[in-house]
Design a protein around this motif. Sequence first.
Motif, PDB file in Angstrom:
ATOM      1  N   LEU A  50      13.025  16.847  -3.012  1.00  0.00           N
ATOM      2  CA  LEU A  50      12.656  16.374  -4.410  1.00  0.00           C
ATOM      3  C   LEU A  50      11.725  17.628  -4.892  1.00  0.00           C
ATOM      4  O   LEU A  50      10.672  18.113  -4.163  1.00  0.00           O
ATOM      5  N   SER A  51      11.903  18.129  -6.021  1.00  0.00           N
ATOM      6  CA  SER A  51      11.080  19.258  -6.558  1.00  0.00           C
ATOM      7  C   SER A  51       9.563  18.994  -6.590  1.00  0.00           C
ATOM      8  O   SER A  51       9.369  17.811  -6.785  1.00  0.00           O
ATOM      9  N   ARG A  70       0.891  -1.073   0.044  1.00  0.00           N
ATOM     10  CA  ARG A  70       0.111  -0.023   0.099  1.00  0.00           C
ATOM     11  C   ARG A  70       0.727   1.290  -0.009  1.00  0.00           C
ATOM     12  O   ARG A  70       0.419   2.229  -0.607  1.00  0.00           O
ATOM     13  N   ALA A  71       2.052   1.363   0.576  1.00  0.00           N
ATOM     14  CA  ALA A  71       2.757   2.233   0.622  1.00  0.00           C
ATOM     15  C   ALA A  71       4.437   2.036   0.492  1.00  0.00           C
ATOM     16  O   ALA A  71       4.715   0.598   0.889  1.00  0.00           O
ATOM     17  N   VAL A  72       5.274   2.733  -0.500  1.00  0.00           N
ATOM     18  CA  VAL A  72       6.592   2.289  -0.501  1.00  0.00           C
ATOM     19  C   VAL A  72       7.492   3.645  -0.137  1.00  0.00           C
ATOM     20  O   VAL A  72       6.699   4.802  -0.106  1.00  0.00           O
ATOM     21  N   SER A  73       8.752   3.350  -0.046  1.00  0.00           N
ATOM     22  CA  SER A  73       9.616   4.453   0.356  1.00  0.00           C
ATOM     23  C   SER A  73      10.604   4.527  -0.670  1.00  0.00           C
ATOM     24  O   SER A  73      11.267   3.632  -0.998  1.00  0.00           O
ATOM     25  N   LEU A  74      10.974   5.796  -1.328  1.00  0.00           N
ATOM     26  CA  LEU A  74      11.896   5.788  -2.321  1.00  0.00           C
ATOM     27  C   LEU A  74      12.528   7.210  -2.065  1.00  0.00           C
ATOM     28  O   LEU A  74      11.980   8.297  -1.766  1.00  0.00           O
ATOM     29  N   VAL A  75      13.810   7.287  -2.373  1.00  0.00           N
ATOM     30  CA  VAL A  75      14.825   8.556  -2.439  1.00  0.00           C
ATOM     31  C   VAL A  75      14.398   9.233  -3.398  1.00  0.00           C
ATOM     32  O   VAL A  75      13.695   8.739  -4.439  1.00  0.00           O
ATOM     33  N   PRO A  76      14.429  10.469  -3.612  1.00  0.00           N
ATOM     34  CA  PRO A  76      14.208  11.382  -4.714  1.00  0.00           C
ATOM     35  C   PRO A  76      14.760  10.625  -5.936  1.00  0.00           C
ATOM     36  O   PRO A  76      14.230  10.871  -7.015  1.00  0.00           O
ATOM     37  N   ALA A  77      16.139  10.255  -6.022  1.00  0.00           N
ATOM     38  CA  ALA A  77      16.623   9.707  -7.257  1.00  0.00           C
ATOM     39  C   ALA A  77      15.717   8.436  -7.717  1.00  0.00           C
ATOM     40  O   ALA A  77      15.778   8.442  -8.773  1.00  0.00           O
ATOM     41  N   ALA A  78      15.421   7.609  -6.861  1.00  0.00           N
ATOM     42  CA  ALA A  78      14.714   6.643  -7.124  1.00  0.00           C
ATOM     43  C   ALA A  78      13.295   7.128  -7.547  1.00  0.00           C
ATOM     44  O   ALA A  78      12.821   6.395  -8.582  1.00  0.00           O
ATOM     45  N   ASP A 105       1.061  -1.158 -13.059  1.00  0.00           N
ATOM     46  CA  ASP A 105       2.212  -1.785 -12.179  1.00  0.00           C
ATOM     47  C   ASP A 105       2.227  -1.335 -10.886  1.00  0.00           C
ATOM     48  O   ASP A 105       2.340  -2.059  -9.969  1.00  0.00           O
ATOM     49  N   LEU A 106       1.770  -0.247 -10.627  1.00  0.00           N
ATOM     50  CA  LEU A 106       1.720   0.337  -9.151  1.00  0.00           C
ATOM     51  C   LEU A 106       0.428   0.453  -8.637  1.00  0.00           C
ATOM     52  O   LEU A 106       0.205   1.380  -7.718  1.00  0.00           O
ATOM     53  N   ALA A 107      -0.543  -0.293  -9.211  1.00  0.00           N
ATOM     54  CA  ALA A 107      -2.013   0.112  -8.788  1.00  0.00           C
ATOM     55  C   ALA A 107      -2.388  -0.022  -7.287  1.00  0.00           C
ATOM     56  O   ALA A 107      -3.210   0.339  -6.911  1.00  0.00           O
ATOM     57  N   SER A 108      -1.475  -0.966  -6.508  1.00  0.00           N
ATOM     58  CA  SER A 108      -1.598  -1.219  -4.940  1.00  0.00           C
ATOM     59  C   SER A 108      -1.397   0.171  -4.417  1.00  0.00           C
ATOM     60  O   SER A 108      -1.801   0.183  -3.164  1.00  0.00           O
ATOM     61  N   ILE A 109      -0.504   0.987  -4.804  1.00  0.00           N
ATOM     62  CA  ILE A 109       0.025   1.993  -3.620  1.00  0.00           C
ATOM     63  C   ILE A 109      -0.767   3.172  -3.718  1.00  0.00           C
ATOM     64  O   ILE A 109      -1.139   3.551  -4.731  1.00  0.00           O
ATOM     65  N   ILE A 110      -1.154   3.602  -2.467  1.00  0.00           N
ATOM     66  CA  ILE A 110      -1.672   4.670  -2.358  1.00  0.00           C
ATOM     67  C   ILE A 110      -0.935   6.082  -1.993  1.00  0.00           C
ATOM     68  O   ILE A 110      -1.479   7.148  -2.096  1.00  0.00           O
ATOM     69  N   ALA A 111       0.263   5.756  -1.764  1.00  0.00           N
ATOM     70  CA  ALA A 111       1.362   6.894  -1.187  1.00  0.00           C
ATOM     71  C   ALA A 111       3.023   6.492  -1.246  1.00  0.00           C
ATOM     72  O   ALA A 111       3.016   5.233  -1.029  1.00  0.00           O
ATOM     73  N   VAL A 112       3.515   7.413  -1.953  1.00  0.00           N
ATOM     74  CA  VAL A 112       4.988   7.213  -1.849  1.00  0.00           C
ATOM     75  C   VAL A 112       5.644   8.122  -1.002  1.00  0.00           C
ATOM     76  O   VAL A 112       5.399   9.162  -0.931  1.00  0.00           O
ATOM     77  N   THR A 113       6.380   7.673   0.122  1.00  0.00           N
ATOM     78  CA  THR A 113       7.190   8.571   0.941  1.00  0.00           C
ATOM     79  C   THR A 113       8.491   8.770   0.448  1.00  0.00           C
ATOM     80  O   THR A 113       9.083   7.839  -0.071  1.00  0.00           O
ATOM     81  N   SER A 114       9.039  10.087   0.417  1.00  0.00           N
ATOM     82  CA  SER A 114      10.226  10.316   0.233  1.00  0.00           C
ATOM     83  C   SER A 114      11.185  11.262   0.956  1.00  0.00           C
ATOM     84  O   SER A 114      10.419  12.200   1.442  1.00  0.00           O
TER      85      SER A 114
END
Length: 504
Positions: free
Chosen positions: A287-288, A252-260, A273-282
Amino acid sequence: MTDSGLATASATHRLARRLEAVLALDPDAGAIEYEGDWTTWGQIAELARRVGDVCRRHGGDSPTVGILLRNRPSHVAAFLGVLLTGGCVVTINPARGDARTRSDIASLELALVIGDADDLANLVDPATSGTLVALGDVTDALTVTVSGHLVGNTPTRPGVAVRMLTSGTTGPPKRVDLTYDMLAHSVLGPPAATDTPPTTLSSGVAIVNAPLVHIGGVFRTLQCVVAARPYVLLPRFEIESWAEAVRRYRPRAVSLVPAAVRTVLHSSLTRDDLASIIAVTSGTAPLSAEDADAFTEKFGIPVLTSYAATEFGGGVAGWSLADHREFWAAKRGSAGRATGGARLRVVADDGTVLEPDRIGLLEVKPGQLGPATDWIRTTDLARIDADGFVWVVGRADQAVIRGGFKVIPDDVRVALENHPAVEGAAVVGRPHDRLGAVPVAMIELRPGASVSVAEIEAFLAERLARYEIPTEFSVVAAIPRTPSGKADLAAVRDQFDGGSADGE
């Protein structure tokens, strides 16, 4: 876990008690998937117990233990094993370069060093370290080598769980002491919150792609373990393996650094591909707003940015999903509001607290350090609006003074990364005989893209003042980065060394 010595040691802190309780929940269930194979909670627990036994035998009741950390299940178990003894983990990055790592280990004079057999053989001189503990797979026996050389254990103040390497963005990494209380506050909440451990394992599977040698990897690992959540451990972030894990386990959530975030944004991945994800934390680096909006437009997923530092023991500001829904349109580009009991303010050079929306130096009272903590002055320039949202606009210690004009490298970097051909950029100052310093930029292009310096300069001329435009551009296959994914500005600066710039 049945070892009485381990149980006694782990009873000293609520974080260790939680770790022990979770490891005993369902020993036969999968805990960590690594390269297609699952390691069980019982296997992690057993190796943690064996590591703890060695640590107590060779390091005493509260051992200080260096670990050459790599993203592998056995290393997770070793890390947990030290914490369950009430000891202190000294993080060592085996990927910093052999000569630097050897020098680092020698200067630490550790009584105990744990790592893969190859890393120990290549990077550790037995004459400068005590007992060496070689890890294999989780079920392998530990190989313990006791040196005859007596060393002085690295002094650590009481209650320290991890001596954590900072990211080393602007210079050599240093170590910051993270206490058990700080880690517990970050992953369990304040002591007033319930410490009741879960009674069943989580049904969801998380993804951990941050390096264990970085604070992001430590927190993500501890967050998963204390929540009894199994997870996929990636050796590093690679788009193919990460996307496959997302498709298979549908987090439901994933964590990615800005470069990722930018790598995923510019990939061929689709909303399906990312349909399950409701939020990305970074976090870890700016990140602009443009990249965040582009990500949301492409995938329909909000990016929740945050502000943290190793010295704070975790995050102090960030976006919640509710805040993002309500405020993003008006506050885009902000790092969010104070979180976890933190307090934030902006001050002038003389310490005067500035009014809302004035730019100055950011000061923080992290919730992780308790209410009696003094204000910590950062080197970040920021502004805070009347609603408490903070914008980090650059670093005071990286400002380039070009003939009396102040250039904020992050402003230039953001402008460069808005160019459609640019995957990433890093901007540093370079000495200049007449102007004092000038900005120079390193650029990493998107796959298959090409662009001339003249085109870049024309693009920037529409977005920056003339004095902000770099005098030199270096296009590279990959910008050197720290383990956290930030541009390694010291390495970038080294690549530009070789004389003063001539441009204006």
